[in-house]
Design an enzyme around this catalytic site. Structure first.
Site, PDB file in Angstrom:
ATOM      1  N   ASP A 144       0.841  -1.198   0.000  1.00 18.95           N
ATOM      2  CA  ASP A 144       0.000   0.000   0.000  1.00 18.95           C
ATOM      3  C   ASP A 144       0.873   1.244   0.000  1.00 18.95           C
ATOM      4  O   ASP A 144       1.947   1.253  -0.616  1.00 18.95           O
ATOM      5  CB  ASP A 144      -0.902  -0.032   1.252  1.00 18.95           C
ATOM      6  N   PRO A 151      -0.190   5.678  17.392  1.00 17.20           N
ATOM      7  CA  PRO A 151      -0.329   5.175  18.768  1.00 17.20           C
ATOM      8  C   PRO A 151      -1.109   3.873  18.889  1.00 17.20           C
ATOM      9  O   PRO A 151      -0.764   3.018  19.720  1.00 17.20           O
ATOM     10  CB  PRO A 151      -1.047   6.319  19.480  1.00 17.20           C
ATOM     11  N   ASP A 152      -2.156   3.679  18.050  1.00 13.41           N
ATOM     12  CA  ASP A 152      -2.958   2.461  18.190  1.00 13.41           C
ATOM     13  C   ASP A 152      -2.380   1.295  17.398  1.00 13.41           C
ATOM     14  O   ASP A 152      -3.019   0.252  17.259  1.00 13.41           O
ATOM     15  CB  ASP A 152      -4.411   2.716  17.772  1.00 13.41           C
ATOM     16  N   ASP A 155       1.557  -1.504  19.934  1.00 13.91           N
ATOM     17  CA  ASP A 155       1.850  -2.859  20.410  1.00 13.91           C
ATOM     18  C   ASP A 155       1.614  -3.924  19.341  1.00 13.91           C
ATOM     19  O   ASP A 155       1.737  -5.123  19.613  1.00 13.91           O
ATOM     20  CB  ASP A 155       1.012  -3.180  21.644  1.00 13.91           C
ATOM     21  N   HIS A 177      -3.574   6.077   3.822  1.00 16.44           N
ATOM     22  CA  HIS A 177      -4.352   4.947   3.316  1.00 16.44           C
ATOM     23  C   HIS A 177      -3.821   3.616   3.848  1.00 16.44           C
ATOM     24  O   HIS A 177      -4.565   2.786   4.383  1.00 16.44           O
ATOM     25  CB  HIS A 177      -4.302   4.977   1.777  1.00 16.44           C
ATOM     26  N   SER A 348     -11.116  -0.513  -0.767  1.00 10.56           N
ATOM     27  CA  SER A 348      -9.832  -0.573  -0.064  1.00 10.56           C
ATOM     28  C   SER A 348     -10.021  -0.915   1.404  1.00 10.56           C
ATOM     29  O   SER A 348      -9.153  -1.518   2.036  1.00 10.56           O
ATOM     30  CB  SER A 348      -9.100   0.769  -0.173  1.00 10.56           C
TER      31      SER A 348
END
Length: 599
Positions: A144, A151-152, A155, A177, A348
């Site tokens: 892509d 931040p998300d 982990d 995207h 997409s």
């Protein structure tokens, strides 16, 4: 007669075994007991029983809530030993049931605060899939615009990728995207932040082939496909497309397929009657988009090349209809990326749903990419009226796909859950309190044969199918059918077929109460009058009458608190059932005696 006697012994033995079988569901945990007192008891009677409960067992019952008083619904602290004692005590005569207050828990629901806005995950039935796998051990390549560790995604596990646009190893996103797509696949989940991802224990391989403007060339895409296949990717997602067939890309896809990689691509957003490339290539799962209502998204391509559909969203009526993930936005002043939670729409967005579920399927033990594709298609929710192929094989269903992937590997512990989740069986009907329903049913059927055997001693007759079917219809019905159901279909036909004659009066409503008109000698009497002169159907009428006699007698004696419409569940109801049981037996005796004289 010897065969019937052996059958009776077998059924009695089976009844005893089932009655003593504790059931899989009884392995649940509880520290309290439910006491549901009969509603026909006066308030003083309930209070006396509660006082005696405290005096005899040293425990104090309480109303379950402020709404429980009218239903006499009480809770008492206790363990399995107290439960067993109470069921055998005098208290059972005053209650409709005494059972464990089992502790249930929520299904696997992430603690991410914005998860409630991800309608798309509930749409694909994802939470049930999470009960079995979260994609651990699987690597998904996102070919892509690159992927930035917002931040998300902190982990989420990443493996080495590559930026084919700028020829460097670091494959950061400069568009937003690719990061959005990667979030749908494997956003960090259960981190008390943001949103969730589908295969959130899977790894992401970021491969940048599209520039900041969203454009790229076939050469880079083909190389990225081979890079993914050579570096351990299990699934490739390509939320990109265009016109024109390419031999280079076709060869790259074939190479990845030979390496065991599942390749997923978006169908395109032109509302055109054919998918874009690479979705149209062989060995690629082409994905169309649906909106939050399950309809074709207005922009989605359809027709040739569409293999399956998945949520792509529709933001024309607001962002709540889009696919929400954590991604980046480019600040127009500083030209630097900032983290945002943004709802996008498009095929997409649909493709990574399929790629994420493909990761779950692979994590369930299916290696071959063709098998993965077949599982995704077979498990999809079929849309029957789809002449233009808007949906391909149907709409993506993660739980069905994972269950199908695990088919043949289900152990005994999971067997009943598998049946339940696939819509074939309601194990609770048989395993929990259902055992207490099953035993009387078997006894009703055995009892009808014993009554027939008793009368045959004095009034010989031949055992025929019409007699046997009458005995079953009157006593138990095809009661095994009551435990079967098919999702989205009405259950009442199964209840009707699984009901005896006395139960037919309330079978459609699903009530456990008996209608006195059906649970009496009235209908058997009508059958005797109408059919006694018929050479074959007379045996059905006599058998039905004996079956009803057995059903009513067992209901009066063994069923706790038998409920009759208009009569309640007290001694009057039991007396009504017993009297009519004797009347039915007498009627059958008279009918057989009349037949003997006629003969």
């Amino acid at each position: 007669m010897k065969k019937i006697f052996l059958l009776a012994l077998f059924l009695v033995g089976l009844s005893w075994a089932l009655f003593n079988f504790k059931g899989l569901a009884n392995q649940g945990t509880f520290d309290a007991i439910v006491l549901d007192f009969r509603e026909d008891l006066a308030a003083g009677q309930v209070e006396r029983q509660l006082d005696q409960l405290g005096d005899r067992y040293g425990v104090k019952a309480r109303l379950n809530s402020e709404f429980s008083r009218e239903d006499n619904f009480y809770i008492v602290e206790g363990d399995r030993q107290l439960l067993k004692t109470l069921k055998k005590s005098e208290l059972s005569k005053y209650t409709e049931y005494i059972e464990p207050d089992y502790q249930y828990k929520a299904l696997t629901i992430p603690n991410d605060p914005l998860y409630g806005q991800q309608w798309n995950f509930r749409s694909i039935n994802l939470e049930k899939a999470w009960e079995n796998t979260k994609g651990n051990g699987i690597t998904v390549a996102a070919i892509d615009t690159g992927v930035s560790k917002v931040p998300d995604l902190k982990d989420t596990q990443f493996v080495k990728g590559y930026d084919f646009v700028n020829d460097r190893e670091l494959a950061d996103d400069d568009n937003g995207h690719g990061t959005h797509v990667a979030g749908t696949i494997a956003q960090t989940t259960n981190n008390n932040y943001g949103v969730a991802g589908i295969a959130y224990e899977a790894k992401i391989m970021p491969l940048k082939v599209l520039s900041a403007g969203g454009g790229g060339n076939i050469g880079d895409i083909a190389e990225a496909i081979k890079f993914a296949a050579n570096n351990g990717a299990d699934v490739i997602n390509m939320s990109l497309g265009g016109a024109g067939e390419s031999q280079a890309m076709k060869e790259a896809i074939a190479y990845a397929h030979e390496k065991g990689v599942v390749v997923v691509a978006a169908a395109g957003n032109e509302n055109r009657n054919s998918a874009s490339y690479p979705a149209r290539y062989t060995h690629v799962i082409g994905v169309a988009a649906i909106d939050s209502t399950g309809q074709k998204a207005p922009y989605s391509n359809f027709g040739a090349g569409v293999d399956i559909s998945a949520p792509g969203g529709d933001t024309s009526k607001g962002e709540s209809g889009g696919i929400l993930q954590n991604t980046i936005a480019i600040d127009p002043d500083t030209r630097r990326p900032t983290s945002v939670f943004k709802a996008f729409q498009g095929t997409s967005m649909a493709a990574p749903h399929v790629a994420g579920v493909a990761a779950l399927v692979k994590a369930s033990g299916v290696e071959n990419p063709d098998e993965v594709a077949e599982i995704l298609k077979q498990s999809a929710r079929v849309i029957k009226d789809d002449p233009l192929n808007h949906f391909g094989a149907g709409q993506l269903d993660a739980a069905n796909a994972v269950q199908l992937a695990m088919h043949g590997k289900i152990d005994f512990r999971d067997f009943f859950r598998w049946l339940r989740d696939n819509g074939y069986l309601n194990p609770g009907f048989w395993i929990d309190g259902g055992v207490y329903t099953l035993v009387p049913k078997l006894l009703m059927m055995v009892g009808s044969y014993l009554l027939a055997w008793l009368l045959k001693t004095y009034f010989p007759f031949g055992w025929t199918w019409s007699m046997a079917s009458g005995l079953i219809f009157g006593s138990s019905g095809l009661f095994v059918l009551r435990g079967f159901y098919i999702f989205d279909l009405p259950q009442w036909p199964m209840r009707v077929m699984g009901s005896s004659l006395p139960e037919l009066g309330t079978a459609i409503q699903g009530s456990s109460a008996l209608n006195p008109i059906f649970a009496s000698v009235l209908i058997p009497g009508i059958l005797i009058v109408l059919l006694l002169g018929h050479p074959q159907w007379k045996n059905f009428a006599i058998g039905t009458t004996l079956g009803v006699a057995s059903c009513l007698a067992i209901s009066a004696v063994l069923v706790p608190g038998p409920m009759l419409l208009w009569l309640g569940s007290g001694l009057g109801a039991r007396a009504f059932l017993l009297v009519n049981a004797f009347l039915c037996f007498g009627l059958a005796r008279l009918a057989l005696k009349g037949e003997e004289k006629f003969a």
